[in-house]
Structures are given as C-alpha cells and as structure tokens.
Motif scaffolding. Sequence first.
Motif, short mmCIF file in Angstrom:
data_model
loop_
_atom_site.label_atom_id
_atom_site.label_comp_id
_atom_site.label_asym_id
_atom_site.label_seq_id
_atom_site.Cartn_x
_atom_site.Cartn_y
_atom_site.Cartn_z
N ALA A 292 0.86 -1.19 0.00
CA ALA A 292 0.00 0.00 0.00
C ALA A 292 0.89 1.23 0.00
CB ALA A 292 -0.91 -0.01 1.23
N ASN B 102 -0.04 7.44 2.55
CA ASN B 102 -1.05 8.49 2.40
C ASN B 102 -0.93 9.41 3.61
OD1 ASN B 102 -2.47 7.32 4.57
ND2 ASN B 102 -3.60 5.98 3.16
N SER C 206 -2.42 9.62 6.40
CA SER C 206 -2.49 9.08 7.76
C SER C 206 -1.49 7.97 8.03
CB SER C 206 -3.91 8.59 8.03
OG SER C 206 -4.27 7.67 7.04
N SER C 207 -0.91 7.41 6.99
CA SER C 207 -0.07 6.24 7.24
C SER C 207 1.08 6.17 6.24
CB SER C 207 -0.97 5.00 7.17
OG SER C 207 -0.25 3.92 6.68
N ILE D 101 3.10 0.60 3.17
CA ILE D 101 3.20 -0.74 3.73
C ILE D 101 3.99 -1.63 2.77
CG2 ILE D 101 1.93 -2.74 4.57
CD1 ILE D 101 0.02 -0.92 5.74
C1 LIG Z 1 -3.97 5.02 4.33
O1 LIG Z 1 -3.19 3.85 4.31
C2 LIG Z 1 -3.59 2.89 5.26
C3 LIG Z 1 -2.57 1.78 5.22
O2 LIG Z 1 -2.37 1.34 3.93
C4 LIG Z 1 -4.98 2.40 4.89
O3 LIG Z 1 -5.42 1.43 5.82
C5 LIG Z 1 -5.94 3.58 4.89
O4 LIG Z 1 -7.19 3.15 4.44
C6 LIG Z 1 -5.41 4.69 3.98
N1 LIG Z 1 -6.24 5.87 4.12
C7 LIG Z 1 -6.69 6.53 3.09
C8 LIG Z 1 -7.47 7.78 3.40
O5 LIG Z 1 -6.53 6.17 1.93
#
Ligand SMILES: *[C@@H]1O[C@H](CO)[C@@H](O)[C@H](O)[C@H]1NC(C)=O
Length: 245
Positions: free
Chosen positions: A114, A117, A119-120, A123
């Motif tokens: 992933a 973004n 918030s995170s 991955i």
């Molecule tokens: C941000 O990334 C996390 C981890 O991959 C994911 O769980 C989450 O849904 C993402 N948030 C957005 C707003 O895309």
Amino acid sequence: MTAVRVVLVALVAATAAAAGASGRALPALLDRQGGPPPGVGGGRGGGGDGGNRRKCPNPATVPALDLAAYTGRWYQIGVTAEFAERQEDNKPCVTADYRLTGPTVEVINCKQDAPANRSSGAIIGCAKGVAFPSSKGDPGKLGVQFPGAPVPGPYWVIDLAGTKANGYRVAVVYSCTSTSRFFSQGLFLLSRTPRLRYGVFEAAYWYARVLARGIRFAKGNEFILTPQGKSCAYRGAKRAKVIFQ
Ligand SMILES: *[C@@H]1O[C@H](CO)[C@@H](O)[C@H](O)[C@H]1NC(C)=O
C-alpha cells in the motif's frame, strides 16, 4: 544489415508498446518469435506455462559469480506474469535484498502493498528465505527456499552485467521446474538501480538475449515490467512499515 534492422524495429516496437506503461507486457512482437504452437499448453491452472509436457531448458549460467559482490539491494525491473501474480500479488516496487550469512545467502523479497497516504506510511510486504549454491562447479546455479515451499526452487543467474568490483549492475535470473505433470518457469530482470540506464530499450535488450538462447514463455506468462522509481517506498525508507508475510 538486415539483422540489425530487425533488431531495431523490434526495439522501437518495444518502446512504443511499453512507453509509459510499466506493468505491461513487453511486446508481443518479441514473444511471437517463439512460444509453443497453438493448442500446446499455455493454459492457466494446468501447472504453468507450456502445459504439462514441457521439459525445462538447460541454459548455460554465468561462468563466475561472486556471492559477496552479489549481495545487497536489487530492484526487479521485470518478471514473468505467472510469478508476478502468484508470488508478488502483482504489486509494484519489488526488491530483493541479499545478505551473506556464512555459506548461504539471506533473501528478503519485498513489494509495496500500500502506498503512503496522509495518515499512514507505505506498507511493504516482505518474505524471508535462504539461497545457497546448488551445483558444484556451476557458480551461477543457486537454489532458493522460502518458508511454506515444499522444496527449494532453482535460481539460475544466466546473464550478468557489471563487474565483481562494482557489485554487478544487472542480473538475469531464470527458474524452471518440471515434472511429468508440472511445468513452471520464471524470468527475473534485476538491476542495482530502480531504473535501467537505458530504460525500456535495455529491458528489451536483456529479454531479447534470453529469447536468443531459445527460452520461450507462453501466452499468459509474458515478461512484464515492474513499476519502480520515485513513487515507490522501499524497505528501509522512513515511515515505511515492513510486514513479514
Ligand atoms: C492510508 O493507508 C492505510 C494503510 O495502507 C490504509 O489502511 C488507509 O485506508 C489509507 N487511508 C486513506 C485515506 O486512503
């Protein structure tokens, strides 16, 4: 002259087909020079490309391979489709990190599961395995074993650019397993940098060298380019979260 022109035409077609299209098959044009005749294998689910009656080719491997020089980070520039789907979940930013641990090599293969973004962080999904020389007197022949796999798979370095002193630059790795009922083969184009010096032209060049040795991949197992570069987060990057799978 004619041969040169044919190669150039193929390369230009390769570029046109792959321009800006990471993750797509390299040109069918190159593939069409070979491949099994229609109706012979190529089906999915039947145990790999080529169906069930093919034997593995036996390409020569590199005459010398210094394992210490081979360690470190490699970026997967391209891979055959079946492996991408089964082992990499068709994810981008695939890397292989090799580390010498005595007579064997620790292997950590990663992909980006992933993107980062707000918030995170990104991955990164990784798997840890072990590689080892598998044939005395054949330095390019290694085996690689991952947890959950019943037997080690062949890892044959069939082409290599660069020198031992600079840790090599490009590696072409071939793997093939066949039994009386099963045939599966894969090709990996690895580079020390996320992009090859000459981009898709160079990828086409290395792939053409594989074809020139008589190795063929059936429809459905085409060689595809792996997205790499600036939009990727790699293992070891800040904020990237590594998950071992
Ligand atoms: C941000 O990334 C996390 C981890 O991959 C994911 O769980 C989450 O849904 C993402 N948030 C957005 C707003 O895309």
